[in-house]
Design a protein around this motif. Structure first.
Motif, short mmCIF file in Angstrom:
data_model
loop_
_atom_site.label_atom_id
_atom_site.label_comp_id
_atom_site.label_asym_id
_atom_site.label_seq_id
_atom_site.Cartn_x
_atom_site.Cartn_y
_atom_site.Cartn_z
N TRP A 59 8.91 7.90 -11.07
CA TRP A 59 8.59 6.32 -11.18
C TRP A 59 7.41 5.80 -11.77
CZ3 TRP A 59 10.13 7.71 -5.95
CH2 TRP A 59 11.67 7.19 -5.25
N SER A 60 6.75 7.31 -12.46
CA SER A 60 5.85 6.98 -13.07
C SER A 60 5.45 5.58 -13.90
CB SER A 60 5.09 8.44 -14.06
OG SER A 60 4.45 8.40 -14.88
N PRO A 61 4.69 5.09 -14.35
CA PRO A 61 3.40 5.72 -13.79
C PRO A 61 3.80 4.46 -12.87
CG PRO A 61 3.32 3.35 -15.93
CD PRO A 61 4.50 4.34 -15.99
N GLN B 156 2.33 -5.29 -7.61
CA GLN B 156 3.37 -4.27 -7.97
C GLN B 156 4.08 -3.15 -6.90
OE1 GLN B 156 0.33 -5.65 -8.94
NE2 GLN B 156 0.77 -7.27 -10.47
N GLN B 157 2.96 -2.51 -6.03
CA GLN B 157 3.26 -1.83 -5.10
C GLN B 157 4.41 -1.87 -4.27
OE1 GLN B 157 0.78 0.69 -3.26
NE2 GLN B 157 -1.02 -0.09 -3.82
N ASN B 158 4.45 -3.30 -3.87
CA ASN B 158 5.66 -3.77 -3.61
C ASN B 158 6.41 -3.80 -3.59
OD1 ASN B 158 5.91 -5.23 0.07
ND2 ASN B 158 6.27 -6.82 -1.60
N ALA B 159 6.67 -4.40 -5.11
CA ALA B 159 7.98 -4.72 -6.07
C ALA B 159 8.66 -2.80 -5.80
CB ALA B 159 7.39 -5.90 -7.05
N LEU B 160 8.06 -2.07 -6.33
CA LEU B 160 8.61 -1.07 -6.87
C LEU B 160 9.41 0.06 -5.48
CD1 LEU B 160 9.27 1.72 -8.39
CD2 LEU B 160 7.26 2.58 -8.36
N TRP B 161 8.14 -0.62 -4.34
CA TRP B 161 9.25 -0.03 -2.60
C TRP B 161 10.52 -0.69 -2.79
CZ3 TRP B 161 9.53 -1.99 1.88
CH2 TRP B 161 10.78 -1.66 2.36
N TYR B 162 10.26 -2.47 -2.91
CA TYR B 162 11.20 -2.74 -2.43
C TYR B 162 12.51 -2.58 -3.69
CZ TYR B 162 14.09 -6.75 -0.94
OH TYR B 162 15.61 -8.11 -0.23
N ARG B 163 12.38 -2.33 -4.79
CA ARG B 163 13.15 -2.08 -5.12
C ARG B 163 13.88 -0.16 -4.72
NH1 ARG B 163 10.81 -2.56 -9.83
NH2 ARG B 163 10.26 -0.30 -10.70
N ILE B 164 13.12 0.18 -4.95
CA ILE B 164 13.49 1.75 -3.77
C ILE B 164 14.46 1.33 -2.66
CG2 ILE B 164 12.89 3.46 -3.01
CD1 ILE B 164 10.36 3.22 -4.85
N ARG C 77 0.77 -1.75 0.02
CA ARG C 77 0.05 -0.25 0.20
C ARG C 77 0.51 1.42 -0.56
NH1 ARG C 77 -1.35 -3.94 3.40
NH2 ARG C 77 -1.43 -3.01 5.38
N ALA C 78 2.48 1.47 -0.41
CA ALA C 78 3.34 2.47 0.03
C ALA C 78 2.57 3.33 -1.12
CB ALA C 78 3.84 2.11 -0.98
N PHE C 79 2.18 2.99 -2.55
CA PHE C 79 1.72 4.47 -3.39
C PHE C 79 -0.14 4.66 -3.31
CE2 PHE C 79 5.84 2.50 -4.68
CZ PHE C 79 6.50 3.66 -4.49
N SER C 80 -0.37 3.82 -3.16
CA SER C 80 -1.76 4.22 -3.14
C SER C 80 -2.71 4.43 -1.80
CB SER C 80 -3.02 2.67 -3.21
OG SER C 80 -2.49 1.88 -2.61
N LYS D 109 5.36 15.48 -7.11
CA LYS D 109 5.84 15.41 -8.46
C LYS D 109 6.79 14.91 -8.88
CE LYS D 109 3.86 20.11 -9.12
NZ LYS D 109 4.17 21.14 -9.70
N ALA D 110 8.29 15.10 -7.59
CA ALA D 110 9.28 14.23 -7.91
C ALA D 110 8.66 12.94 -7.71
CB ALA D 110 10.16 14.24 -6.65
N VAL D 111 8.22 12.33 -7.48
CA VAL D 111 7.75 10.27 -7.44
C VAL D 111 7.27 9.99 -8.45
CG1 VAL D 111 5.74 8.67 -6.56
CG2 VAL D 111 7.27 10.35 -4.62
N ARG D 112 6.19 10.94 -8.80
CA ARG D 112 5.64 10.66 -10.70
C ARG D 112 7.10 10.71 -11.40
NH1 ARG D 112 1.63 13.89 -8.43
NH2 ARG D 112 -0.45 12.61 -7.46
N ALA D 113 7.82 11.76 -11.61
CA ALA D 113 8.84 11.68 -12.17
C ALA D 113 9.67 10.82 -12.59
CB ALA D 113 9.50 13.17 -11.96
#
Length: 210
Positions: free
Chosen positions: A107-109, A116-124, A86-89, A101-105
């Protein structure tokens, strides 16, 4: 070799476990609060659980539950219980430190699905895990999560055993009530630290120049 985060708080978990075992011992023996002496109970525990065995026992108890099961206990969610899901939602909009704005720039979309949220957060997180702030929050999240999980195991194991060993129903209710209170506060602490952990990882990464 540097200690792992779990190694860094294992003795704290053992101290909590020993205190609960001492409480259980006192209630089974029917000791009143005026008669109960912590050093007496811990002396019995020390005889049964020498240092190495005590730490091993704590590790064994803690390993009875997987990381997913622990997350389910803390967040009271069966599906997608990990906070990164639930990191981004859910979380990211709650932190004024984070420039969306920086977040979207970067890691958009932004993903909408939990996995998918958990996978992106873990990558960060892999990029930020060496920082002091992230390690500090991660340690507190893991400790509170494991403490809450051990409380559940104590309720199951000693709660069931206490039905037969406790001298009275009142003694049993006192023990269960104290462990439940610990679980409540440990769980709340875990939820709060998890949120700060998730957000700090994103905030630090988003603030870095591209």
């Amino acid at each position: 070799m540097a200690r792992s985060l779990k190694d860094s708080y294992r003795m704290q978990l053992f101290a909590a476990l020993a205190a609960n075992l001492a409480l259980y011992y006192a209630l089974v023996k029917g000791l009143s609060f005026s008669e109960f002496k912590m050093e007496t109970a811990t002396a019995h525990l020390s005889a049964l659980l020498p240092g190495g065995l005590a730490v091993a026992l704590c590790g064994i108890l803690n390993s009875q539950l997987t990381y997913l099961q622990k997350a389910r206990i803390v967040f009271l969610r069966w599906r997608d219980p990990l906070p990164g899901c639930r990191a981004f939602s859910h979380y990211v909009a709650k932190d004024p430190r984070i420039d969306m704005k920086a977040v979207r720039a970067k890691w958009s979309p932004l993903p909408k699905g939990a996995q998918q949220q958990n996978a992106l957060w873990y990558r960060i997180y892999q990029q930020e895990q060496g920082t002091e702030a992230v390690n500090h929050l991660n340690r507190h999240w893991l400790f509170a999560r494991d403490y809450a999980s051990i409380c559940v195991l104590l309720l199951i194991a000693l709660g069931a055993l206490g039905i037969y060993q406790m001298p009275s129903a009142l003694s049993w209710f006192v023990f269960v009530g104290i462990v439940l209170t610990q679980f409540f506060f440990a769980r709340r602490s875990a939820v709060n630290h998890a949120e700060r952990f998730i957000l700090t990882v994103i905030a630090q990464a988003a603030a870095k120049p591209n």
